[in-house]
Design a protein around this motif. Structure first.
Motif, PDB file in Angstrom:
ATOM      1  N   PHE A  36      65.433  15.778  54.899  1.00  0.00           N
ATOM      2  CA  PHE A  36      66.881  15.966  54.878  1.00  0.00           C
ATOM      3  C   PHE A  36      67.255  17.446  54.936  1.00  0.00           C
ATOM      4  CE2 PHE A  36      66.632  11.665  53.273  1.00  0.00           C
ATOM      5  CZ  PHE A  36      67.759  11.054  53.817  1.00  0.00           C
ATOM      6  N   THR A  39      63.390  20.313  59.830  1.00  0.00           N
ATOM      7  CA  THR A  39      62.945  19.487  60.944  1.00  0.00           C
ATOM      8  C   THR A  39      61.674  18.749  60.542  1.00  0.00           C
ATOM      9  OG1 THR A  39      61.519  21.195  61.924  1.00  0.00           O
ATOM     10  CG2 THR A  39      63.845  21.174  62.594  1.00  0.00           C
ATOM     11  N   SER A  95      62.371  12.227  66.024  1.00  0.00           N
ATOM     12  CA  SER A  95      63.223  11.109  65.623  1.00  0.00           C
ATOM     13  C   SER A  95      62.429   9.810  65.579  1.00  0.00           C
ATOM     14  CB  SER A  95      64.412  10.973  66.577  1.00  0.00           C
ATOM     15  OG  SER A  95      63.964  10.779  67.909  1.00  0.00           O
ATOM     16  N   GLU A  98      60.342   9.879  62.431  1.00  0.00           N
ATOM     17  CA  GLU A  98      61.185   9.618  61.266  1.00  0.00           C
ATOM     18  C   GLU A  98      61.453   8.127  61.133  1.00  0.00           C
ATOM     19  OE1 GLU A  98      64.689  12.163  60.758  1.00  0.00           O
ATOM     20  OE2 GLU A  98      63.823  13.499  62.241  1.00  0.00           O
ATOM     21  N   THR A 236      66.099   7.211  54.788  1.00  0.00           N
ATOM     22  CA  THR A 236      65.539   7.822  55.994  1.00  0.00           C
ATOM     23  C   THR A 236      65.975   7.061  57.234  1.00  0.00           C
ATOM     24  OG1 THR A 236      63.590   8.588  54.764  1.00  0.00           O
ATOM     25  CG2 THR A 236      63.399   8.500  57.163  1.00  0.00           C
ATOM     26  N   LYS A 239      69.597   7.807  57.976  1.00  0.00           N
ATOM     27  CA  LYS A 239      69.709   9.138  58.570  1.00  0.00           C
ATOM     28  C   LYS A 239      69.352   9.102  60.059  1.00  0.00           C
ATOM     29  CE  LYS A 239      67.836  13.838  58.231  1.00  0.00           C
ATOM     30  NZ  LYS A 239      67.061  13.887  59.481  1.00  0.00           N
ATOM     31  N   VAL A 240      68.264   8.395  60.395  1.00  0.00           N
ATOM     32  CA  VAL A 240      67.825   8.315  61.794  1.00  0.00           C
ATOM     33  C   VAL A 240      68.897   7.677  62.665  1.00  0.00           C
ATOM     34  CG1 VAL A 240      66.185   7.222  63.382  1.00  0.00           C
ATOM     35  CG2 VAL A 240      65.370   8.266  61.267  1.00  0.00           C
ATOM     36  N   THR A 242      72.169   7.165  61.990  1.00  0.00           N
ATOM     37  CA  THR A 242      73.473   7.838  62.014  1.00  0.00           C
ATOM     38  C   THR A 242      73.445   9.106  62.853  1.00  0.00           C
ATOM     39  OG1 THR A 242      72.915   8.941  59.929  1.00  0.00           O
ATOM     40  CG2 THR A 242      74.232   6.932  59.798  1.00  0.00           C
ATOM     41  N   THR A 243      72.334   9.822  62.835  1.00  0.00           N
ATOM     42  CA  THR A 243      72.240  11.050  63.626  1.00  0.00           C
ATOM     43  C   THR A 243      72.004  10.775  65.108  1.00  0.00           C
ATOM     44  OG1 THR A 243      69.866  11.222  63.102  1.00  0.00           O
ATOM     45  CG2 THR A 243      71.405  12.471  61.738  1.00  0.00           C
ATOM     46  N   SER A 244      71.532   9.553  65.407  1.00  0.00           N
ATOM     47  CA  SER A 244      71.281   9.209  66.814  1.00  0.00           C
ATOM     48  C   SER A 244      72.514   8.636  67.503  1.00  0.00           C
ATOM     49  CB  SER A 244      70.149   8.181  66.920  1.00  0.00           C
ATOM     50  OG  SER A 244      70.476   6.981  66.283  1.00  0.00           O
ATOM     51  N   THR A 247      78.781  11.236  68.569  1.00  0.00           N
ATOM     52  CA  THR A 247      80.084  11.382  67.912  1.00  0.00           C
ATOM     53  C   THR A 247      81.141  11.804  68.919  1.00  0.00           C
ATOM     54  OG1 THR A 247      79.506  13.671  67.344  1.00  0.00           O
ATOM     55  CG2 THR A 247      79.048  11.982  65.702  1.00  0.00           C
TER      56      THR A 247
END
Length: 247
Positions: A36, A39, A95, A98, A236, A239-240, A242-244, A247
């Protein structure tokens, strides 16, 4: 000093305490927590260095419990396969790793929680297989302690023997993969500022974990540790995903 994340250092101490108590090693907590803040590649490099000091502390505090037979049967294949896993880590997107890490933690935590009396035959073949899988996982994902914990649990070891032997094996793994991660370029100058603090945290966390083990039932803390592993794995995965999402 102003660029340090004190929250990260506090969580690292918690990871070390829980890793000592649960017998899995701190990386199963440390890797997803550090993910979090840095990298994934940097986390792999930082974990290897941090774990060296963590395991030296465990070796110093639990050294009388070493089981030399398991050290060879589990440790040797672990070292061989951690090098292979570490080299392969350079060829996967962070990614994707992760995602695999999150799934790995969730599945293993659920398996341990649901099958708390899970029994695997304590023989040389299973020790070699478990050592190989834990080493490969440590090299590729940064953590293999849960697999090694399952492998060693089948031998029904006393907790001090369990922790001492696991720490010796972990030290061999970390010593090997540090060179691989350095070769891969995963050890970054920007994260090395944390190393002195993590070295100190490794010893303090191990000492505190040992003190708690002397007074609190091991089985209760193992379930707490597994519950936290499950939550970290789910976090985890969140996070993977939501960040992928664009937006």
């Amino acid at each position: 000093m102003k660029n340090l994340s004190y929250l990260f250092l506090l969580l690292s101490l918690l990871a070390e305490i829980l890793g000592t108590i649960g017998g899995f090693g701190s990386s199963v907590f440390f890797v997803p927590i550090a993910n979090f803040f840095f990298t994934f590649e940097a986390v792999l490099g930082l974990t290897a260095i941090y774990h060296l000091s963590s395991n030296l502390s465990k070796i110093a505090l639990f050294k009388k419990g070493l089981n030399k037979t398991l050290l060879l049967q589990i440790g040797v294949p672990s070292v061989v396969f951690v090098v292979l896993g570490g080299l392969l880590a350079n060829y996967f997107k962070s990614s994707n790793l992760e995602l695999v890490l999150g799934l790995f933690l969730v599945v293993l935590a659920l398996a341990f929680l649901i099958k708390s009396n899970w029994v695997v035959n304590p023989n040389k073949k299973n020790a070699l297989i478990g050592g190989s899988l834990s080493g490969f996982s440590a090299g590729l994902l940064g953590t293999g302690g849960a697999i090694r914990g399952l492998t060693m649990a089948m031998f029904n070891l006393e907790k001090n023997v369990f922790i001492a032997t696991s720490a010796f094996i972990d030290f061999m793994i970390d010593f090997s993969r540090t060179f691989v991660y350095w070769y891969n370029g995963f050890i970054h100058k920007a994260t090395l500022v944390y190393v002195p603090f993590l070295l100190l945290i490794g010893f303090i966390g191990t000492w505190l974990g040992k003190k708690l083990l002397d007074h609190i039932p091991q089985e209760r803390f193992k379930r707490i540790s597994l519950g936290l592993i499950l939550l970290i794995g789910l976090a985890t995965l969140v996070k993977v995903f939501t960040t992928s999402v664009p937006t």
